[in-house]
Design a protein around this motif. Structure first.
Motif, PDB file in Angstrom:
ATOM      1  N   VAL A 149      62.891 138.660 -26.262  1.00 23.48           N
ATOM      2  CA  VAL A 149      61.939 138.937 -27.331  1.00 23.48           C
ATOM      3  C   VAL A 149      61.713 140.443 -27.381  1.00 23.48           C
ATOM      4  O   VAL A 149      61.429 141.063 -26.354  1.00 23.48           O
ATOM      5  N   GLU A 150      61.858 141.011 -28.573  1.00 22.74           N
ATOM      6  CA  GLU A 150      61.672 142.470 -28.716  1.00 22.74           C
ATOM      7  C   GLU A 150      60.274 142.860 -28.264  1.00 22.74           C
ATOM      8  O   GLU A 150      59.291 142.234 -28.648  1.00 22.74           O
ATOM      9  N   GLY A 151      60.196 143.910 -27.442  1.00 22.26           N
ATOM     10  CA  GLY A 151      58.912 144.419 -26.976  1.00 22.26           C
ATOM     11  C   GLY A 151      58.334 143.660 -25.793  1.00 22.26           C
ATOM     12  O   GLY A 151      57.295 144.035 -25.269  1.00 22.26           O
ATOM     13  N   PRO A 153      60.107 142.264 -22.476  1.00 15.97           N
ATOM     14  CA  PRO A 153      61.329 142.019 -21.700  1.00 15.97           C
ATOM     15  C   PRO A 153      61.263 140.786 -20.788  1.00 15.97           C
ATOM     16  O   PRO A 153      62.284 140.302 -20.339  1.00 15.97           O
ATOM     17  N   ASP A 154      60.073 140.241 -20.570  1.00 10.31           N
ATOM     18  CA  ASP A 154      59.935 139.066 -19.708  1.00 10.31           C
ATOM     19  C   ASP A 154      60.030 137.749 -20.478  1.00 10.31           C
ATOM     20  O   ASP A 154      60.018 136.684 -19.884  1.00 10.31           O
ATOM     21  N   SER A 155      60.098 137.833 -21.795  1.00 12.89           N
ATOM     22  CA  SER A 155      60.141 136.623 -22.614  1.00 12.89           C
ATOM     23  C   SER A 155      61.481 136.489 -23.330  1.00 12.89           C
ATOM     24  O   SER A 155      62.117 137.486 -23.661  1.00 12.89           O
ATOM     25  N   THR A 156      61.853 135.248 -23.572  1.00 18.75           N
ATOM     26  CA  THR A 156      63.069 134.962 -24.336  1.00 18.75           C
ATOM     27  C   THR A 156      62.741 133.962 -25.436  1.00 18.75           C
ATOM     28  O   THR A 156      61.760 133.229 -25.357  1.00 18.75           O
ATOM     29  N   ARG A 157      63.569 133.980 -26.433  1.00 18.06           N
ATOM     30  CA  ARG A 157      63.470 132.972 -27.484  1.00 18.06           C
ATOM     31  C   ARG A 157      64.777 132.190 -27.496  1.00 18.06           C
ATOM     32  O   ARG A 157      65.831 132.724 -27.164  1.00 18.06           O
TER      33      ARG A 157
END
Length: 176
Positions: A149-151, A153-157
Motif C-alpha cells: 500500500v502506497e505510504g 510499507p507494512d500493509s499490502t493489498r
C-alpha cells in the motif's frame, strides 16, 4: 499410436500429484490397455492446467472435456465415457459451473466491492465456499497478487491479476 481418436491428459503437477493423480493416471492407462482401447485413446500426464486445488484433473481431447476431483473410484465411469457412454457430469468442469462458477463469482464480487484486505478476501472466499487451499493456490498460480500500500510499507493489498480477470471475463469490469 500418436494419431489416436482421443487424447487424455492427466495433471500430475505437485498439488494434483499429492491428491493421487499418479494413481489415477496409472489405473486409467491400465484400464485403457486392458480393454484394448489404446489404439484409439492415448493417455499421458501433463503439467498444470491451473486447477490443481480441485484436482486431480484431466482433459480429454477432442471432446473439450475437463474433469476435476478425479479419484480411482471414478475410473469405471470415465472408461465408460471413453467407450461412448455419457459424460461424467459430476466431475465435469465448465465455465460458470461448479468450481469455476464459484471462482468467477468470487472474483466478480472482489472487483465489484473493491475488496483488497487479507481479512476481506478470506471472508469473501468463505462466503463463496472456497477454502484456504484454494486461496493459496490462486496466489501460487498467479491469479491473485499482493502489492504494498502506497505510504504504508507494512500493509499490502490483494488484487486479482490480469490472468484471473481475463479467465473469468472481468477484465473490462475491472478497468472501469
Amino acid at each position: 499410436m500418436y494419431w489416436t481418436k482421443r487424447h487424455v491428459l492427466v495433471c500430475t503437477s505437485q498439488h494434483c500429484n499429492q491428491k493421487g493423480a499418479m494413481d489415477v493416471l496409472g489405473r486409467l492407462r491400465l484400464e485403457v490397455i486392458r480393454r484394448g482401447l489404446d489404439t484409439d485413446i492415448m493417455v499421458n500426464n501433463c503439467g498444470t492446467i491451473d486447477l490443481c486445488d480441485i484436482g486431480p484433473n484431466m482433459v480429454i481431447y477432442p471432446d473439450n472435456i475437463i474433469y476435476g476431483g478425479v479419484t480411482m473410484h471414478d475410473i469405471p465411469d470415465i472408461i465408460a465415457f471413453l467407450q461412448g457412454g455419457p459424460v461424467v457430469e459430476r466431475l465435469r468442469l465448465m465455465p460458470g459451473k461448479r468450481f469455476e462458477g464459484k471462482r468467477r463469482d468470487f472474483y466478480a464480487e472482489m472487483v465489484e466491492q473493491n475488496i483488497e484486505s487479507e481479512d476481506g478476501v478470506a471472508a469473501l472466499a468463505e462466503r463463496h465456499d472456497l477454502d484456504e487451499v484454494m486461496l493459496a493456490e490462486q496466489f501460487r498460480r498467479g491469479f491473485l497478487a499482493r502489492k504494498p500500500v502506497e505510504g504504508d510499507p507494512d500493509s499490502t493489498r490483494i488484487h486479482p491479476t490480469k490472468k484471473a480477470l481475463t479467465r473469468y471475463g472481468l477484465l473490462n469490469e475491472h478497468a472501469r
